[in-house]
Design an enzyme around this catalytic site. Structure first.
Site, mmCIF file in Angstrom:
data_model
loop_
_atom_site.group_PDB
_atom_site.id
_atom_site.type_symbol
_atom_site.label_atom_id
_atom_site.label_comp_id
_atom_site.label_asym_id
_atom_site.label_seq_id
_atom_site.Cartn_x
_atom_site.Cartn_y
_atom_site.Cartn_z
ATOM 1 N N GLU B 284 0.826 -1.201 0.000
ATOM 2 C CA GLU B 284 0.000 0.000 0.000
ATOM 3 C C GLU B 284 0.865 1.258 0.000
ATOM 4 O O GLU B 284 0.440 2.311 -0.486
ATOM 5 C CB GLU B 284 -0.915 -0.028 1.233
ATOM 6 N N HIS B 305 7.399 -26.893 -0.639
ATOM 7 C CA HIS B 305 6.762 -27.992 -1.356
ATOM 8 C C HIS B 305 5.549 -27.509 -2.138
ATOM 9 O O HIS B 305 4.670 -28.291 -2.478
ATOM 10 C CB HIS B 305 6.389 -29.100 -0.368
ATOM 11 N N LYS B 419 -14.613 0.927 -3.738
ATOM 12 C CA LYS B 419 -15.660 1.395 -2.823
ATOM 13 C C LYS B 419 -16.685 2.246 -3.554
ATOM 14 O O LYS B 419 -17.885 2.091 -3.374
ATOM 15 C CB LYS B 419 -15.039 2.230 -1.693
#
Lengths: 443, 443
Positions: B284, B305, B419
């Protein structure tokens, strides 16, 4: 039904990209179906959803019932493909809070997938004095992480139940014919299940490797297999146009056009661990010879408030593949607040899943606007049929996609590098010569 | 002490890379120390470890004691920086199994960090009829995810304890002066804590935002702050040569030389969630203007793995930053097996942490050989002092590194995009005009 929507990636794809790889796709499909082509000794998973061992499948179901009746906890010992699939399916179909939620099936603990003594000790503590069983999953029986954990839990079982009691509680999923664990299981009389020779770890979730723990959690493994079988049929019926073929072609074209990271996004916390399974599937299949999309995963909307900024405006490296479920398991209606303190009364009485769905749609538009191609996979709900389909969809797409890339999608030559160094540093017999050289480099 | 080892990245760095950015580092240091430069209204975290509000700190400790005495569970409602720091610290210092392990502190549930109704309902189920309290963390009080969850849990509390009883169990961490939650908390008389104006969410773990839940879990927050303060002192004393400055310079040089992904690797499952906090911090802060290293995280040896193959041989995109702890909390000795079935008797009596340490060393060599620069951060153990240091180390490095990149490390303009779309699609008052256009694009 699994539905694939490529439309939010379309503007990033060159016209005709699918046609351009049609021949290669047809070739890859042929290779997978007939076990020819690179890695052809590891394509047993292709027909597995229908051609599985029915007798063993019934034994898996019976063993799951026995474990449920006999134990309050099951310790699943395995690493990589020997635990990721089972954990992913249990989390997505039950919950990441499976152990903490009320239920009439045993708690399940995943052990032997690392070398942390704290993590191992915690499992011992959480089992406490409850009755438990162990499922050791290892093709060879000599992989360090599961082998060490098996020593610890076998000791615990033998101290608690005696040698005879312990052997009634140990289930060995291993090679059909050879290896250290196979030998021990034969000698001790453990119930045995098979890691097939022609199915690699990351494709093994629908073998006994994944199915036994999944069945113990109370999941309907027949329905899971049926979902996978339905998806397999689509791949056969539409070699060029199945959802898997379309996904493989699109992500390959995006890779060729310069994208280097693929993000798998879910909008349910229960989906988070499925992302780990997916990362092994694609990362280990394609990440070789300096190629392959780097696989990452996010849990939205939570991670829209952490990774969201990068995805929206960071380096334009990424494509995003979104998995959404049309219906949740439970609906929650948003309560009214007479004072409307948060200004959200326009949502009063709406369900949370409706809000989540608008977040999915809004995010898709935002990310496409930000230069991130989106691919959207839709499933009706978090049930066995959907997850069986999703597993096979990704597996088949991965097989196709690896061939488009020109690599062997079924080997993992790079996994040995750290192990060899570790063995030498540990002084394993046979590695003495390397130890001094490695120690010198670490000074 | 926190120790940084850049030697396994050295061969990938051009000679003199550090000198070349010395002036920029000095400038960035100056900006951070004196609250000048880009984003200067959000550098309150820089001096926080010493200049925090001592009166509020004592109230946090008292509130934690009250919650511990009064409740069997604490619901922490917050999203992004309002939950990642607390969850990361509780997992790394206690355990990802904190709720399941025996203890005399309350269970902690993180809610309001997504829009899944299943996840929300599960928390309600897990609380059951036990006594609980709520810590709502929101600067504004209007962010959708936490606001919806707060409606649900506030309703639950008021039904269970009445309005008066509920207000004794709600702790509001919010703006000091304004906003919807501040207004409600004043009116209802909730105990209040402050989200400082000059500390962004991703840098807020050492404010009340993180400290209250962390203290409830039984973690010594004074020791945590002291660790951060010691690390801050190093940053001040050695503007150019602190561990943070060295890390910032090295990762910036690697970015400039073409690396595009940074992987944070731990070798303890308890460290997994710290990676999520770290991803927000760097992603961010740096992921803007088309720049920044894409942050990813792995949990070794498990993920050796799964992601190990890609890291060893996939696209050469990556650098890897490893965090290791010299000592575990508990030692487990590897039991002997008279039959040596797995061939591991050469490890009998050795501790698991010794084996883990050789895995760390072997992995470092393998990945460097594979073309992945490694940076190794060493801390004595998983204790408050170490984690306080680690938090500040990363925060200060992030501030420096963002300035080296030429971005404002303290804003997040891209987070609004989804948003806004979501609000429009939900029909939020004021967004009516956009709704039709967005719906049309989604057809």
């Amino acid at each position: 039904m699994l539905h694939l929507d490529l439309s939010p990636a379309q503007s990033f794809l060159a016209p005709g990209y699918h046609d351009q790889c049609k021949d290669k796709l047809a070739q890859a499909h042929q290779w997978l179906q007939t076990a020819t082509g690179l890695g052809n000794d590891f394509v047993g998973w292709v027909h597995l959803p229908v051609e599985y061992d029915k007798e063993e499948f019934a034994r898996i179901q019976a063993a799951a019932k026995k474990i449920q009746a006999q134990s309050k906890a099951l310790v699943v010992i395995g690493i990589g493909g020997s635990y990721l699939g089972a954990r992913a399916v249990i989390e997505v179909l039950k919950s990441p809070n499976y152990n903490a939620l009320p239920k009439d099936t045993p708690d399940i603990y995943f052990a032997g997938n690392g070398l942390s003594s704290d993590a191992l000790q915690e499992i011992v503590t959480m089992i406490g004095d409850r009755d438990f069983s162990v499922n050791i999953i290892s093709k060879s029986g000599t992989t360090t992480e599961p082998a060490v954990a098996f020593r610890v839990f076998k000791d615990m079982l033998e101290k608690k139940y005696g040698k005879d009691g312990a052997r009634e509680r140990i289930y060995a999923t291993t090679d059909a014919a050879r290896g250290a664990l196979k030998g021990l299981a034969d000698k001790e009389g453990y119930e045995e299940f098979v890691v097939p020779d022609d199915v690699g770890g990351r494709f093994s979730v629908l073998t006994a490797v994944g199915l036994l723990p999944i069945a113990v959690a109370g999941i309907d493994i027949e329905a899971l297999m049926a979902g996978a079988a339905a998806q397999r049929q689509e791949c056969i019926d539409q070699p060029d146009a199945s959802a898997s073929a379309q996904y493989a072609a699109a992500r390959h074209a995006l890779f060729e056009s310069g994208k280097s990271v693929e993000i798998l996004a879910g909008f349910e916390p229960s989906f988070r661990f499925f992302g780990e399974w997916w990362k092994q599937l694609f990362g280990e299949s394609e990440g070789k010879e300096g190629k392959g999309l780097f696989p990452a995963s996010v849990d939205f909307t939570a991670d829209l408030h952490s990774m969201g900024q990068y995805i929206q405006q960071g380096q334009r490296l990424m494509l995003e593949t979104v998995v959404r479920f049309e219906k949740p398991l439970t609906e929650v209606a948003i309560p009214n607040d007479p004072d409307n303190v948060d200004g959200l009364n326009f949502l009063t009485g709406k369900t949370l899943s409706y809000v989540n769905e608008q977040a999915i749609r809004g995010t898709r538009l935002a990310h496409v606007d930000g230069g991130v191609p989106n691919i959207v996979i839709t499933l009706p709900r978090r049930d066995e049929d959907s997850i069986g389909r999703l597993i096979y969809f990704f597996e088949y797409a991965c097989g196709l996609s690896g061939h488009l890339l020109g690599v062997n999608p079924f080997d993992q030559p790079g996994v040995e590098a750290y192990k060899k160094n570790m063995f030498a540093l540990l002084g394993k017999p046979g590695y003495e010569d390397q130890k001094a050289a490695l120690e010198a480099r670490l000074k």
